[in-house]
Write an enzyme that holds these catalytic residues in place. Structure first.
Site, mmCIF file in Angstrom:
data_model
loop_
_atom_site.group_PDB
_atom_site.id
_atom_site.type_symbol
_atom_site.label_atom_id
_atom_site.label_comp_id
_atom_site.label_asym_id
_atom_site.label_seq_id
_atom_site.Cartn_x
_atom_site.Cartn_y
_atom_site.Cartn_z
ATOM 1 C CG HIS A 224 -3.346 -73.258 -16.881
ATOM 2 N ND1 HIS A 224 -3.496 -74.268 -15.832
ATOM 3 C CD2 HIS A 224 -4.507 -71.905 -16.518
ATOM 4 C CE1 HIS A 224 -4.335 -73.977 -14.932
ATOM 5 N NE2 HIS A 224 -5.372 -72.389 -15.388
ATOM 6 N NE ARG B 45 -10.565 -60.633 -22.937
ATOM 7 C CZ ARG B 45 -9.744 -59.932 -24.252
ATOM 8 N NH1 ARG B 45 -8.727 -59.608 -23.383
ATOM 9 N NH2 ARG B 45 -10.121 -59.864 -25.098
ATOM 10 N NE ARG C 293 -14.050 -57.614 -19.676
ATOM 11 C CZ ARG C 293 -14.072 -58.756 -21.302
ATOM 12 N NH1 ARG C 293 -14.545 -58.388 -22.024
ATOM 13 N NH2 ARG C 293 -13.492 -59.746 -21.546
ATOM 14 C CD GLU D 68 -19.077 -57.593 -25.301
ATOM 15 O OE1 GLU D 68 -17.900 -58.306 -25.478
ATOM 16 O OE2 GLU D 68 -18.952 -57.480 -23.997
ATOM 17 C CG ASN E 190 -12.265 -60.424 -29.761
ATOM 18 O OD1 ASN E 190 -11.459 -59.404 -30.847
ATOM 19 N ND2 ASN E 190 -11.395 -60.418 -28.515
ATOM 20 N NE ARG F 261 -15.004 -64.771 -28.520
ATOM 21 C CZ ARG F 261 -14.428 -64.023 -27.268
ATOM 22 N NH1 ARG F 261 -15.411 -62.825 -27.369
ATOM 23 N NH2 ARG F 261 -13.653 -63.296 -26.709
ATOM 24 C CB CYS G 36 -11.050 -53.155 -26.024
ATOM 25 S SG CYS G 36 -13.039 -53.396 -25.545
HETATM 26 C C1 PEP Z 1 -14.843 -58.396 -26.811
HETATM 27 O O1 PEP Z 1 -16.161 -59.155 -27.196
HETATM 28 O O2 PEP Z 1 -13.817 -58.439 -28.245
HETATM 29 C C2 PEP Z 1 -13.913 -58.421 -26.273
HETATM 30 C C3 PEP Z 1 -12.774 -57.539 -25.996
HETATM 31 O O3 PEP Z 1 -14.633 -59.417 -24.933
HETATM 32 P P1 PEP Z 1 -13.802 -60.208 -24.910
HETATM 33 O O4 PEP Z 1 -12.873 -61.159 -26.121
HETATM 34 O O5 PEP Z 1 -12.972 -61.211 -23.164
HETATM 35 O O6 PEP Z 1 -15.459 -61.598 -25.152
HETATM 36 MG MG MG Z 2 -16.481 -59.962 -25.030
#
Ligand code: PEP
Ligand code: MG
Length: 757
Positions: free
Chosen positions: A363, A468, A504, A606, A629, A640, A677
């Protein structure tokens, strides 16, 4: 052996400085392994040598005064070979080097094991014996296991700054560097302030009181004052933070209610405790209950209960304590920074935030980012007192802190801060200009959001490329209702009424658990996540889509995006549900005389599998958006969120870059609009490479938007294409970054290299 090993490690962890812990260890090991001699050497990379740190069996005079070059003797050999060396007669070994000061003439058997952490040799631990013999495999395995534990001890002690006990004595005046987890980017220089002059509930001693009426009177007065205090904070923060964060304050109100925590405290007072003791008993009980829960969100609630308890305590102790001294501007430091703590100080007082506990997604970090305040998290091994009142150089990009810097380091850092400020103002001047390269290539820049505070920050963007939706879900205590969701989505769509907003569908699971919907999995990132979960719960999916569609009526600026798509069937099923929701909402709208326009529906790219199915999706989706990501994590098979493999997670890995290029080429050939993104879009080098590959829409964190616009306005597409050609010949991310730095520097954008880290 295992029990002995565990016991040794436990004991070792309790010793604060490395010279004390190694001295204890060698003594203990010599006993446990029944050897004549045990020694620890630690590596000094600056001087390229090992220092004898502690010994049981060699001359004590040698401690701290015998140095062995990295290429010298048997110790050097263990370091070079990075493996145990077990010799029956060390003295006749060709690499044996005689150091008269250590007095090891009587020892023959030698076993040396390297102490290694993340591929780096930190030292060597040896056992020796007078007898000529080979150490057994068991002994070798025991020492190797211990050396691995010792490596962690060395790393932790270095982080705590406890390398030597005599060094620790000088610590107060000494410059030292610490590293935490970057929570929110930015540089700062300031005095550390730990608001710990306040007494805490945990330090209170239990006392009885016969004057029950007085205690209840005092307690109620404290509740009233705390309630007003909480109201003031939430009022003050109303415009600064998302509505959802304000829910934390509502929780405080709820706890203060007579039939919640308040009632229980009064019961304890009636049982003969004074008000403070009664409060302590109740708060301790609740906070330990929360802490024992498995769910990470519920665990965090313990902090809220303790914070509230401490606030009540301050009022109960009124008159008995003096206000602690606080600098006018400071870096706020706390064991766990809470929302109310941040609310207590004005933005002009706060230069940065350090939270000993937590990570980049807790947070406090979310809030700090929302307030544009640099933050560093997770310095758990460092005592708070070490930072209190000290001058701190704060680097929110790398997570690094320099405490009590020398004058020259301070001066150097002040230059960086000034450069950062100058750069921000230059960048800000161009904020409202279009993102077009000097050779006329236009890039559409969008922002990623999820907190309503970002609404104003989207200025200069084309809209929202990624909303998000999970964040409002995560900050609640149950699934938000359709109406609650409608209100959130409506305010977002209204704020961007002339621009596109890509929402999303719920992407929970993985590292984003819902507190009220626990998912227990061995491997959450490969598990029930994103669209997999919502397709298994169409009721959740349908409510969300209905709320989005209702919110878009009359505004018509909504696009819907599906996360974690792996198979075409998931898209077919999602489209079926979206259609169902569309017809329902359309009918309702028509009966109220309103029209619903069907939004475009796209998928996130992704999961690597989807890259090979793009032609099959052509007639099923309106757009693609690459989630770099997750694509990086799944292509490289690197979690990650795992700090252990953080060095391997890199979107500049040649495989990721080649995949990104392949994706955009295919999408263009199929005439499907495509954007990206992930975090890579907000990185100066990443944005240039993506532009060169053919991406024309990028979506990023709002704080990066101006910077990326500036880069695009400064670097011609042609130069970016040449950069891409060079980059695609590289075999590793470090060389890719080197190429990017060279280009940025040649274009006068060297200042961005730090910010682009
Ligand atoms: C991603 O996976 O690149 C993405 C934009 O979504 P998140 O980071 O919310 O998984
Ligand atoms: Mg993602």
């Amino acid at each position: 052996m295992l029990t002995q090993l565990k016991r040794i490690v436990q004991e070792l962890n309790k010793i604060p400085t490395l010279d004390e812990s190694t001295a204890w260890l060698v003594k203990r090991l010599a006993e446990v392994m029944q050897v004549d001699c045990c020694t620890v050497y630690l590596a000094d990379y600056k001087l390229q040598q090992f220092t004898l740190m502690a010994t049981e069996g060699l001359s004590k005079q040698a401690v701290g005064s015998v140095f062995i070059g990295f290429n010298e003797g048997l110790i050097g050999l263990v370091g070079q070979r990075e493996e145990p060396i077990n010799i029956e007669d060390a003295q006749s070994h060709p690499r044996f080097k005689h150091y008269p000061e250590v007095q090891e003439e009587k020892y023959y058997a030698f076993l040396g094991v390297p102490i290694i952490h993340q591929r780096k040799v930190l030292g060597v631990i040896t056992v020796q014996q007078e007898e000529q013999r080979r150490f057994s495999e068991d002994e070798e395995a025991f020492l190797t296991t211990l050396a691995a534990q010792m490596a962690l001890e060395v790393v932790h002690t270095q982080a705590r700054g406890g390398l030597h006990s005599n060094e620790q004595k000088q610590l107060k005046q000494q410059h030292r560097t610490l590293r935490g987890v970057p929570g929110s980017s930015g540089l700062a220089i300031g005095i550390g302030y730990v608001p710990n002059a306040r007494p805490t509930i945990s330090n209170m001693i239990l006392r009885r009181s016969a004057d029950t009426d007085r205690q209840i009177f005092d307690f109620r007065a404290a509740v009233k004052l705390t309630r007003e205090e909480v109201d003031n904070f939430s009022e003050k923060m109303k415009n600064d933070v998302a509505e959802d964060v304000l829910a934390i304050f509502q929780l405080y109100h709820h706890l203060l209610d007579a039939n919640s925590l308040g009632n229980e405290v009064e019961e304890k007072i009636n049982a003969g405790w004074d008000a403070i003791s009664a409060l302590k008993i109740v708060v301790d009980h609740y906070s330990s209950q929360f802490r024992d829960m498995n769910d990470p969100y519920m665990k965090e609630r313990a902090v809220d209960v303790e914070d509230l308890g401490n606030r009540l305590l301050v009022h109960l102790l009124r008159g008995q304590m003096s206000e602690s001294k606080r600098p006018d501007e400071f870096i706020l430091i706390a064991d766990e920074v809470t929302a109310s703590m941040l609310a207590e100080y004005s933005e002009s007082q706060l230069k940065a935030v350090i939270s000993m506990r937590g990570s980049s997604n807790s947070h406090a970090a979310i809030l700090a980012r929302g307030m544009g305040l640099p933050a560093i998290m997770g310095l758990s091994d460092v005592p708070l007192a070490m930072l209190d009142g000290k001058l701190i150089l704060f680097d929110g990009y790398s997570g690094e802190l320099v405490i009590s810097p020398s004058e020259s380091v301070h001066r150097e850092f002040a230059h960086l801060v000034a450069e950062e400020q100058e750069l921000s103002s230059i960048i800000a001047e161009q904020a409202m200009l279009p993102a077009v390269t000097p050779d006329d290539c236009a890039i559409e820049l969008f922002i990623n959001t999820g907190l309503s505070t970002d609404i104003e920050l989207g200025e200069g963007s084309e809209g929202i490329g990624l909303y998000r939706t999970e964040i409002p879900f995560m900050l609640r205590e149950r699934f938000p209702s359709e109406t609650e969701q409608y209100k959130i989505y409506r305010s977002m769509l209204e704020a961007y009424s002339t621009k596109l907003v890509t929402m999303r569908s719920l992407d929970v699971g993985g590292d984003k658990p819902l507190p009220y919907f626990p998912i227990v999995e061995e491997n959450p990132f490969l598990g029930w996540r994103g669209i997999r979960l919502t397709l298994d719960h169409p009721e959740i999916f349908l409510i969300q889509i209905r709320a989005m569609l209702r919110a878009s009526i009359g505004l018509n600026n909504l696009q819907i995006m599906l996360p974690m798509i792996t198979s075409v069937d998931e898209v077919i099923e999602s489209n079926r549900l979206i259609k169902q929701a569309y017809y329902e909402v359309k009918e309702e709208a028509q009966s109220a005389g309103l029209a619903l326009v069907k939004p475009k529906v796209g998928v996130m790219l992704e999961v690597p599998a989807v890259i090979y199915q793009l032609p099959l999706l052509v007639d099923k989706v309106d757009f693609f958006s690459v989630g770099s990501n997750d694509l990086t994590q799944y292509l490289l098979a690197v979690d990650r969120n795992n700090a252990q493999v953080a060095d391997l997670y890199d979107s500049y890995h040649p495989a990721v870059l080649n995949a990104l290029k392949h994706i955009v080429e295919q999408a263009n050939a199929l005439s499907i609009p495509i954007s990206l993104c992930g975090e890579l879009a907000g990185d100066p080098g990443g944005a240039l490479l993506l532009m060169a590959m053919g991406y024309r829409q990028l979506s990023m964190n709002s704080h990066n938007l101006q910077k990326i616009k500036w880069v695009i306005r400064s670097v011609p597409l042609d130069s970016a294409k040449m950069l891409l050609n060079r980059v695609l010949l590289q075999t590793n991310p470090a060389d890719v970054k080197q190429e990017i730095s060279l280009l940025l520097e040649s274009q006068g954008l060297g200042g961005l290299v730090r910010a682009g880290k």
